[in-house]
Motif scaffolding. Structure first.
Motif, PDB file in Angstrom:
ATOM      1  N   ALA A  73       0.814  -1.215   0.000  1.00 31.51           N
ATOM      2  CA  ALA A  73       0.000   0.000   0.000  1.00 31.51           C
ATOM      3  C   ALA A  73       0.845   1.262   0.000  1.00 31.51           C
ATOM      4  O   ALA A  73       0.587   2.199   0.742  1.00 31.51           O
ATOM      5  CB  ALA A  73      -0.960   0.006   1.189  1.00 31.51           C
ATOM      6  N   LEU A  74       1.881   1.290  -0.842  1.00 38.15           N
ATOM      7  CA  LEU A  74       2.653   2.525  -1.002  1.00 38.15           C
ATOM      8  C   LEU A  74       1.874   3.473  -1.909  1.00 38.15           C
ATOM      9  O   LEU A  74       1.031   3.040  -2.676  1.00 38.15           O
ATOM     10  CB  LEU A  74       4.014   2.211  -1.629  1.00 38.15           C
ATOM     11  CG  LEU A  74       4.863   1.239  -0.830  1.00 38.15           C
ATOM     12  CD1 LEU A  74       6.148   0.931  -1.577  1.00 38.15           C
ATOM     13  CD2 LEU A  74       5.177   1.799   0.536  1.00 38.15           C
ATOM     14  N   TYR A  75       2.196   4.771  -1.787  1.00 41.67           N
ATOM     15  CA  TYR A  75       1.538   5.725  -2.678  1.00 41.67           C
ATOM     16  C   TYR A  75       2.313   5.728  -3.996  1.00 41.67           C
ATOM     17  O   TYR A  75       3.452   6.191  -4.040  1.00 41.67           O
ATOM     18  CB  TYR A  75       1.529   7.121  -2.057  1.00 41.67           C
ATOM     19  CG  TYR A  75       1.051   7.132  -0.625  1.00 41.67           C
ATOM     20  CD1 TYR A  75      -0.200   6.630  -0.293  1.00 41.67           C
ATOM     21  CD2 TYR A  75       1.846   7.625   0.394  1.00 41.67           C
ATOM     22  CE1 TYR A  75      -0.643   6.625   1.013  1.00 41.67           C
ATOM     23  CE2 TYR A  75       1.407   7.624   1.711  1.00 41.67           C
ATOM     24  CZ  TYR A  75       0.166   7.124   2.011  1.00 41.67           C
ATOM     25  OH  TYR A  75      -0.256   7.115   3.302  1.00 41.67           O
ATOM     26  N   PRO A  76       1.716   5.221  -5.076  1.00 46.81           N
ATOM     27  CA  PRO A  76       2.496   4.994  -6.289  1.00 46.81           C
ATOM     28  C   PRO A  76       2.947   6.274  -6.982  1.00 46.81           C
ATOM     29  O   PRO A  76       3.877   6.246  -7.771  1.00 46.81           O
ATOM     30  CB  PRO A  76       1.533   4.215  -7.186  1.00 46.81           C
ATOM     31  CG  PRO A  76       0.185   4.487  -6.644  1.00 46.81           C
ATOM     32  CD  PRO A  76       0.334   4.783  -5.196  1.00 46.81           C
ATOM     33  N   HIS A  77       2.274   7.388  -6.687  1.00 49.13           N
ATOM     34  CA  HIS A  77       2.623   8.627  -7.393  1.00 49.13           C
ATOM     35  C   HIS A  77       3.679   9.424  -6.652  1.00 49.13           C
ATOM     36  O   HIS A  77       4.047  10.498  -7.084  1.00 49.13           O
ATOM     37  CB  HIS A  77       1.371   9.470  -7.586  1.00 49.13           C
ATOM     38  CG  HIS A  77       0.671   9.789  -6.291  1.00 49.13           C
ATOM     39  ND1 HIS A  77       0.043   8.822  -5.547  1.00 49.13           N
ATOM     40  CD2 HIS A  77       0.514  10.943  -5.626  1.00 49.13           C
ATOM     41  CE1 HIS A  77      -0.483   9.382  -4.469  1.00 49.13           C
ATOM     42  NE2 HIS A  77      -0.202  10.660  -4.485  1.00 49.13           N
ATOM     43  N   MET A  78       4.158   8.913  -5.524  1.00 54.00           N
ATOM     44  CA  MET A  78       5.164   9.653  -4.754  1.00 54.00           C
ATOM     45  C   MET A  78       6.476   8.879  -4.762  1.00 54.00           C
ATOM     46  O   MET A  78       6.497   7.659  -4.852  1.00 54.00           O
ATOM     47  CB  MET A  78       4.723   9.795  -3.291  1.00 54.00           C
ATOM     48  CG  MET A  78       3.449  10.561  -3.090  1.00 54.00           C
ATOM     49  SD  MET A  78       3.138  10.700  -1.326  1.00 54.00           S
ATOM     50  CE  MET A  78       1.415  11.186  -1.343  1.00 54.00           C
ATOM     51  N   ASN A 134       6.893   9.081   0.199  1.00 53.06           N
ATOM     52  CA  ASN A 134       6.116   8.043   0.866  1.00 53.06           C
ATOM     53  C   ASN A 134       6.419   8.007   2.353  1.00 53.06           C
ATOM     54  O   ASN A 134       5.526   7.915   3.189  1.00 53.06           O
ATOM     55  CB  ASN A 134       6.441   6.671   0.264  1.00 53.06           C
ATOM     56  CG  ASN A 134       5.426   6.239  -0.778  1.00 53.06           C
ATOM     57  OD1 ASN A 134       4.311   5.876  -0.443  1.00 53.06           O
ATOM     58  ND2 ASN A 134       5.810   6.316  -2.032  1.00 53.06           N
ATOM     59  N   PRO A 147       7.666   3.716  -6.185  1.00 53.25           N
ATOM     60  CA  PRO A 147       7.420   2.319  -5.828  1.00 53.25           C
ATOM     61  C   PRO A 147       7.411   1.387  -7.035  1.00 53.25           C
ATOM     62  O   PRO A 147       7.856   0.247  -6.934  1.00 53.25           O
ATOM     63  CB  PRO A 147       6.034   2.374  -5.176  1.00 53.25           C
ATOM     64  CG  PRO A 147       5.937   3.744  -4.619  1.00 53.25           C
ATOM     65  CD  PRO A 147       6.694   4.636  -5.558  1.00 53.25           C
ATOM     66  N   GLY A 148       6.945   1.884  -8.189  1.00 50.94           N
ATOM     67  CA  GLY A 148       6.884   1.035  -9.372  1.00 50.94           C
ATOM     68  C   GLY A 148       8.236   0.547  -9.835  1.00 50.94           C
ATOM     69  O   GLY A 148       8.339  -0.435 -10.549  1.00 50.94           O
TER      70      GLY A 148
END
Lengths: 287, 360
Positions: free
Chosen positions: B91-96, B101, B137-138
């Motif tokens: 559940a990381l914030y993918p846009h940060m 994060n 994160p990606g």
């Protein structure tokens, strides 16, 4: 004797030719109308009535057509601004309402949720021409007939079923854990929506924006019915006025110029939003 | 119990949860000591994740009280409870970026920028993710993402860490190394940690105390050694330990246990049972040995064997049809169809009454 390597290279070469050839051919069919319209808009007045082939101006480039277009109504600039106000207003209102509604439908549990949702979607099946008269009467009662704001409200109404559906799907695709992690991190309500969730549903927002903009920009019938004074006309209404011309003679040059002017903002909006529209931002969020 | 020696960190008093008329947690009482590592374990659907989420404040508590460091937090927002949570899906914030994060929670609580930088740097160095701070994160692997998720918990300096099956998405090898890392983290930080898993290896290796749940009730609480060597009922006995404990149907017969036609010596029991009372006889596969010659024991027929290198699982069937698993370490392995005799020390066996409760 040719080596296998050469055979393979030659095969790859022809494959590439075929691939790009088909691509260029297909692209040509899509681009040709734009090109023809764009080039034809630069023909001089005298050339306007001539047969359309070749489409490009043969007697030198002239901006007669644009001058003629500007001569109609309150000037093309005024009508472009009208159209922009209505379209951008529609985009903003549609996005705000559909993001909130989509979030609500996606995350909250409330009675009759699915019935309500189906009802909203079901309104897509009503042809809007059939409710134009009641809408006109309602707007008149509200004192909003012949106003751009009234027209904007109509467009938002027509745009909402699709947009709410779109945004609900977008929010459904965001894993619940991300929202929960944000709640533990202390983001609540609007902050949670704006800081954490909005970037994740950007593809949905972009899609909704593009559709809202294009539909509002190109809509004709409602604008024709609801706008009665000349200076409020949006571009599609102006274009019809231009096409009707004087005494039945059609100024094709002005029509082509109008088409060119109308295409530009659509292209601009699409290019602006397409990177969100295309990109799968979710990659890497979970798993 | 270890918790009595230290100050209390978290208390659950008669905590209940129901969805409409469906009750999923039936009154849980639990006290967790400061700095303790507690693992909730149980089969899927036993309510372990729900209980953790109730502690986190992500699920409403229907009844009862949750207190952290003596403060009633039952109706507080998750961010005000002094907890941090690590999710199974990261559940990381993918846009940060990783840095954002980690910093997000601190920004939300309006921490000073210099303090944010300090804590992010500290967490990154503990988890060795400094070189990843500017990535998203990606662009990270599963293990790196899980580190970031743990880092996000560390920077909050919580009173209690909550882990919801944090290693389930990792492959086997990474799971082992992250498990050791979490143990090291607990040793270094010394915070209270609550960890939910269905993997009993994780439970046994990490826990100071294990809480075994079934159908929204606590079945047993104890150290890994206690729940393994002294299970309170057949559920705990069967759930902890792999391969499962053998649970054989038998009857009480004059201070001994009769299984089929064979009379076995029973472990020391304080209360006598009535003659012929049905019971369950439990013995772990690793405590059974194959008799070499002429000893008294349970006769059985070998059905098949599994060779695992150091050990060998032998699956047998008793004369009256009950199946028994043996973990054999001897050099000589029986083959399918062999007739063997099983012997085991009576002190290693357990007796349960017909309700599944342990008889002592």
């Amino acid at each position: 004797m040719t080596s296998r390597r050469e055979i393979r290279a030659r095969k790859a070469f022809w494959n590439r030719i075929a691939y790009h050839g088909v691509g260029i051919g297909t692209a040509f069919f899509f681009l040709a109308p734009f090109l023809v319209g764009f080039l034809a808009s630069f023909r001089s007045n005298s050339e306007n009535g001539q047969p359309p082939l070749p489409p490009w101006p043969t007697a030198g480039i002239s901006i007669d057509a644009y001058r003629a277009l500007d001569g109609f109504g309150s000037g093309v600039w005024q009508h472009t601004v009208n159209s922009l106000i209505v379209s951008l207003g529609t985009v903003v209102l549609t996005v705000v309402v559909s993001v909130l509604a989509g979030y609500g439908f996606s995350r909250y549990r409330f009675p009759l949720k699915n019935v309500l949702f189906v009802l909203i979607i079901a309104t897509l099946m009503i042809p809007f021409q059939s409710i134009l008269t009641p809408l006109f009467i309602i707007l008149a009662k509200l004192g909003l007939n012949n106003s751009l704001f009234g027209l904007m409200l109509i467009y938002v109404t027509l745009q909402l079923p699709f947009s709410v559906f779109m945004m609900r799907n977008a929010f459904d695709a965001v894993p619940k854990e991300i929202e929960e992690a944000a709640r533990i991190d202390g983001a609540r309500d609007l902050k949670l929506l704006v800081r954490v969730l909005m970037p994740l549903v950007m593809p949905g927002v972009a899609t909704v924006s593009i559709f809202a903009f294009l539909n509002a920009w190109n809509e004709f019938l409602a604008a024709l019915v609801l706008l009665s004074s000349n200076e409020n006309y949006t571009l599609p209404v102006l274009m019809t006025a231009v096409r009707a011309g004087r005494l039945g003679a059609i100024n094709w040059g002005a029509v082509q110029a109008g088409v060119t002017v109308m295409v530009v903002p659509c292209l601009f909006v699409f290019l602006l939003l397409q990177r969100y529209y295309m990109r799968g931002l979710m990659a890497g969020a979970v798993k | 119990m270890t918790s009595l020696a230290r100050p209390t960190s978290l208390t659950l008093s008669d905590v209940r949860k129901s969805y409409g008329s469906l009750a999923v947690i039936h009154g849980v009482d639990l006290t967790i000591g400061e700095g303790e590592f507690v693992v909730f374990v149980g089969p899927s659907g036993c309510g372990k994740s729900t209980l953790l989420r109730m502690i986190a404040g992500l699920e409403e508590v229907t009844d009862g009280e949750v207190a952290i460091k003596g403060r009633d937090v039952t109706d507080l927002d998750p961010s005000d409870r002094g907890i941090a949570m690590v999710f199974q899906s990261y559940a990381l914030y993918p846009h940060m970026t990783v840095r954002d994060n980690l910093a997000f929670g601190l920004k939300m609580s309006r921490t000073a920028a210099t303090e944010i930088d300090r804590r992010v740097a500290q967490a990154a160095s503990i988890l060795k993710i400094e070189h990843l701070l500017d990535r998203r994160p990606g662009q990270l692997s599963g293990g790196q993402r899980q580190r970031v998720a743990i880092g996000r918990a560390i920077v909050r300096k919580p009173d209690v860490f909550l882990f919801d099956e944090p290693l389930s998405n990792l492959d086997a090898e990474l799971r082992v190394s992250m498990r050791i890392e979490i143990a090291r983290l607990h040793r270094d930080l010394g915070n209270t940690m609550i960890y939910v898993t269905h993997d009993q290896t994780e439970a046994m290796t990490l826990a100071d105390r294990i809480v075994i749940l079934r159908d929204g009730r606590i079945e047993q609480v104890g150290t890994p050694r206690q729940v393994y060597e002294d299970p309170a009922n057949t559920f705990v006995a069967g759930f902890i330990g792999s391969p499962r404990m053998n649970l054989l149907d038998g009857v009480w017969s004059k201070g001994r246990i009769r299984i089929g036609e064979v009379l076995l010596p029973a472990p020391m029991l304080q209360n006598d049972r009535s003659e012929g009372a049905p019971l369950k006889f439990g013995i772990r596969p690793e405590h059974i040995e194959i008799a070499v010659s002429g000893e008294d024991g349970l006769p059985a027929i070998v059905e098949f064997t599994e060779y695992l290198g150091g050990t060998c699982y032998v699956y047998c069937r008793l004369a009256e049809g009950q199946s028994v698993t043996i973990e054999s370490r001897g050099d000589k392995q029986p083959a399918g169809g062999d007739r063997i005799t099983l012997v085991f020390p009576a002190a290693r066996s357990f007796v349960f009454d017909d309700n599944g409760m342990r008889m002592r």
